[in-house]
Design an enzyme around this catalytic site. Structure first.
Site, short mmCIF file in Angstrom:
data_model
loop_
_atom_site.label_atom_id
_atom_site.label_comp_id
_atom_site.label_asym_id
_atom_site.label_seq_id
_atom_site.Cartn_x
_atom_site.Cartn_y
_atom_site.Cartn_z
N GLU A 140 -8.53 14.91 -1.95
CA GLU A 140 -8.25 14.91 -0.52
C GLU A 140 -6.85 15.46 -0.23
O GLU A 140 -5.87 15.02 -0.82
CB GLU A 140 -8.37 13.47 0.00
CG GLU A 140 -8.13 13.31 1.50
CD GLU A 140 -8.48 11.90 1.98
OE1 GLU A 140 -9.13 11.13 1.24
OE2 GLU A 140 -8.08 11.57 3.11
N HIS A 181 0.88 -1.18 0.00
CA HIS A 181 0.00 0.00 0.00
C HIS A 181 0.91 1.22 0.00
O HIS A 181 1.64 1.47 0.95
CB HIS A 181 -0.88 -0.03 1.25
CG HIS A 181 -2.11 0.80 1.14
ND1 HIS A 181 -3.21 0.42 0.39
CD2 HIS A 181 -2.44 2.00 1.68
CE1 HIS A 181 -4.15 1.36 0.47
NE2 HIS A 181 -3.71 2.32 1.26
N GLU A 223 -14.86 4.69 4.17
CA GLU A 223 -13.76 4.00 3.48
C GLU A 223 -13.18 2.88 4.34
O GLU A 223 -12.00 2.59 4.23
CB GLU A 223 -12.67 5.02 3.08
CG GLU A 223 -12.06 5.74 4.26
CD GLU A 223 -10.90 6.68 3.92
OE1 GLU A 223 -10.78 7.09 2.76
OE2 GLU A 223 -10.12 6.98 4.84
N ASP A 278 -6.32 11.02 -3.15
CA ASP A 278 -5.75 11.51 -1.90
C ASP A 278 -4.26 11.73 -2.10
O ASP A 278 -3.52 10.79 -2.35
CB ASP A 278 -5.99 10.49 -0.77
CG ASP A 278 -5.57 11.01 0.59
OD1 ASP A 278 -5.04 12.15 0.67
OD2 ASP A 278 -5.77 10.29 1.60
N LYS A 330 -10.67 5.16 -4.11
CA LYS A 330 -9.80 6.28 -3.75
C LYS A 330 -8.40 5.93 -4.24
O LYS A 330 -7.87 4.86 -3.91
CB LYS A 330 -9.84 6.45 -2.24
CG LYS A 330 -8.72 7.26 -1.62
CD LYS A 330 -9.18 7.78 -0.27
CE LYS A 330 -8.08 7.86 0.75
NZ LYS A 330 -8.54 8.43 2.02
N LYS A 334 -11.88 10.62 11.60
CA LYS A 334 -11.09 9.45 12.02
C LYS A 334 -10.84 9.48 13.51
O LYS A 334 -10.45 10.52 14.06
CB LYS A 334 -9.72 9.45 11.32
CG LYS A 334 -9.78 9.41 9.82
CD LYS A 334 -8.40 9.43 9.18
CE LYS A 334 -8.60 9.38 7.67
NZ LYS A 334 -7.35 9.46 6.91
N ASP A 349 -8.29 16.32 5.32
CA ASP A 349 -7.93 15.16 6.16
C ASP A 349 -6.93 15.59 7.23
O ASP A 349 -7.32 15.96 8.33
CB ASP A 349 -7.42 14.01 5.29
CG ASP A 349 -7.23 12.73 6.10
OD1 ASP A 349 -7.66 12.69 7.26
OD2 ASP A 349 -6.61 11.76 5.59
N LYS A 379 -4.43 6.71 -4.32
CA LYS A 379 -3.39 7.41 -3.57
C LYS A 379 -2.38 7.97 -4.56
O LYS A 379 -1.75 7.21 -5.31
CB LYS A 379 -2.71 6.45 -2.59
CG LYS A 379 -3.65 5.80 -1.58
CD LYS A 379 -4.35 6.78 -0.68
CE LYS A 379 -3.51 7.10 0.54
NZ LYS A 379 -4.33 7.87 1.54
C1 MUC Z 1 -5.56 8.71 4.50
O1 MUC Z 1 -4.74 9.62 4.41
O2 MUC Z 1 -6.71 8.94 4.14
C2 MUC Z 1 -6.98 5.95 4.29
C3 MUC Z 1 -7.12 5.16 3.24
C4 MUC Z 1 -5.87 4.99 2.68
O3 MUC Z 1 -5.57 4.32 1.72
O4 MUC Z 1 -4.94 5.71 3.36
C5 MUC Z 1 -5.58 6.18 4.51
C6 MUC Z 1 -5.12 7.42 5.12
MG MG Z 2 -6.19 11.01 3.63
#
Ligand code: MUC
Ligand code: MG
Length: 375
Positions: A226, A24, A329, A200, A169, A275, A251, A171
């Site tokens: 995000e 990840h 999520e 994000d 989502k 969160k 976030d 990254k």
């Molecule tokens: C974040 O920054 O949102 C949440 C899902 C993901 O893949 O990373 C996290 C943290």
């Molecule tokens: Mg985030």
């Protein structure tokens, strides 16, 4: 009597490392295992409540690492709570704040454990203690974060076919923005009309890059962007938001209710990711949500790749919110090679379901705890 029965007798913090099914990768780090601190709180009546503090790549996502979380629970937070009454979670929060500044992930795990123990004792779900349920299932997205668009398209196709997730989502921010834009274009084209996408950046960009990329993301149909800028740069985020059309999801810039107010006053976001690790527990999460609601900022149910323990605690808090416009999520339980509870959360028809029963509605699997405990 109940007062004596609900006295907190013992708080135990255990570090676990649980491998993930694939790497990840986010802007600042890359993980192949998720590290949590599992908190077990025992009351005089024998009830044991559980909570989880999640991290992502050590102290890289925020300042707390599992090592620091455990150290501060053992040395400061637990001693402040031994002998206190578990039916007074707000008072427990006051004591924790007096014992340690911030440390919100640690406090969140302890508050979750206290609410679980209280719910188990009273025979009611944690959501009931938080105001009751407005919903018992939640639209749940999946995160694409291998960095390899071919793999990501294949992974998304699998989730769509299994009717598990239809929102993804992505990254971004680990590679140059132009490469991320090309990757996003491939994903948007491959999944067009069948899936929704959000991105994000985990604070990776500056204002110039954001102003260049957000119009492209809007044009690809990306629903939310995000945390494109560093958490400190609210003014920059507000300027980007004023000059582009992609909705902004806050976030890392929102931990406390005061942070939420600052984001609202700056006009820096359209939605906020909630969160437990940021807000210090379900009660703090509700406070941040209330400030967001007052400012017309929509709610998004965030995660830090929790197991079913942390995810369940989030769902009980999310269940109590009036309007969770962006769903959640909590895919975490699905990315671990093995969960930490006997019966993991149920995922079906693009939703994750609130577990039933008293407390958090999930029971720690002692075998899994032993297998994944560090050292
Ligand atoms: C974040 O920054 O949102 C949440 C899902 C993901 O893949 O990373 C996290 C943290
Ligand atoms: Mg985030």
């Amino acid at each position: 009597d109940l007062r004596r029965d609900l006295a907190i007798q013992d708080i135990r913090a255990t570090i676990v490392d649980v491998p993930t099914v694939r790497r990840h990768k986010l802007a600042q780090t890359s993980v192949t295992a998720q590290s949590y601190v599992i908190v077990r709180m025992r009351l005089s009546n024998g009830a044991v409540g559980i909570g989880e503090a999640a991290t992502l790549g050590g102290p890289r996502w925020s300042e707390e690492s599992v090592e620091a979380i455990k150290a501060n629970i053992d040395a400061y937070l637990a001693p402040a709570l031994i002998g206190q009454h578990a039916a007074q979670p707000v008072a427990l929060g006051v004591r924790m704040d007096a014992a340690a500044k911030r440390n919100n992930a640690a406090k969140g795990a302890i508050e979750s454990a206290a609410l679980d123990a209280l719910g188990l004792t009273l025979g009611v779900p944690v959501a009931t203690l938080l105001g009751g349920t407005v919903r018992t299932s939640f639209p749940v997205l999946w995160t694409l974060a291998s960095g390899d668009p071919a793999q990501e398209i294949e992974e998304a196709e699998g989730k769509l076919a299994a009717r598990l997730h239809d929102t993804f989502k992505v990254k971004i921010g680990a590679q140059p923005p132009e490469q991320d834009m090309a990757r996003m274009r491939r994903l948007a084209t491959a999944l067009e009309g069948r899936a929704r996408l959000i991105v994000d950046a985990n604070q990776a960009w500056d204002e110039t890059v954001a102003l260049r990329c957000l119009p492209q993301l809007s044009e690809m149909g990306v629903r939310l962007v995000e945390q494109p800028l560093p958490a400190w740069n609210l003014q920059g985020l507000a300027r980007v938001r004023a000059r582009t059309t992609a909705p902004i999801l806050a976030d890392e810039c929102v931990f406390t209710p005061a942070d939420m107010m600052a984001v609202a006053q700056a006009g820096a976001a359209d939605a906020v990711s909630l969160k437990l690790v940021k807000h210090g527990g379900p009660i703090g999460l509700q406070k941040v949500a209330a400030v967001a609601e007052a400012a017309g900022i929509a709610l998004y149910g965030g995660c830090l790749l929790e197991s079913s323990i942390g995810a369940a605690a989030h769902l009980h808090a999310f269940a109590s919110l009036r309007d969770l416009a962006w769903g959640c999520e909590h895919f975490g339980p699905q990315i671990l090679v093995e969960d930490l509870v006997g019966a993991p959360l149920r995922f079906a028809d693009f939703h994750v379901h609130l577990p039933e029963g008293p407390g958090l509605g999930v029971a720690l699997d002692p075998g899994a705890l032993r297998r994944f405990a560090r050292g």
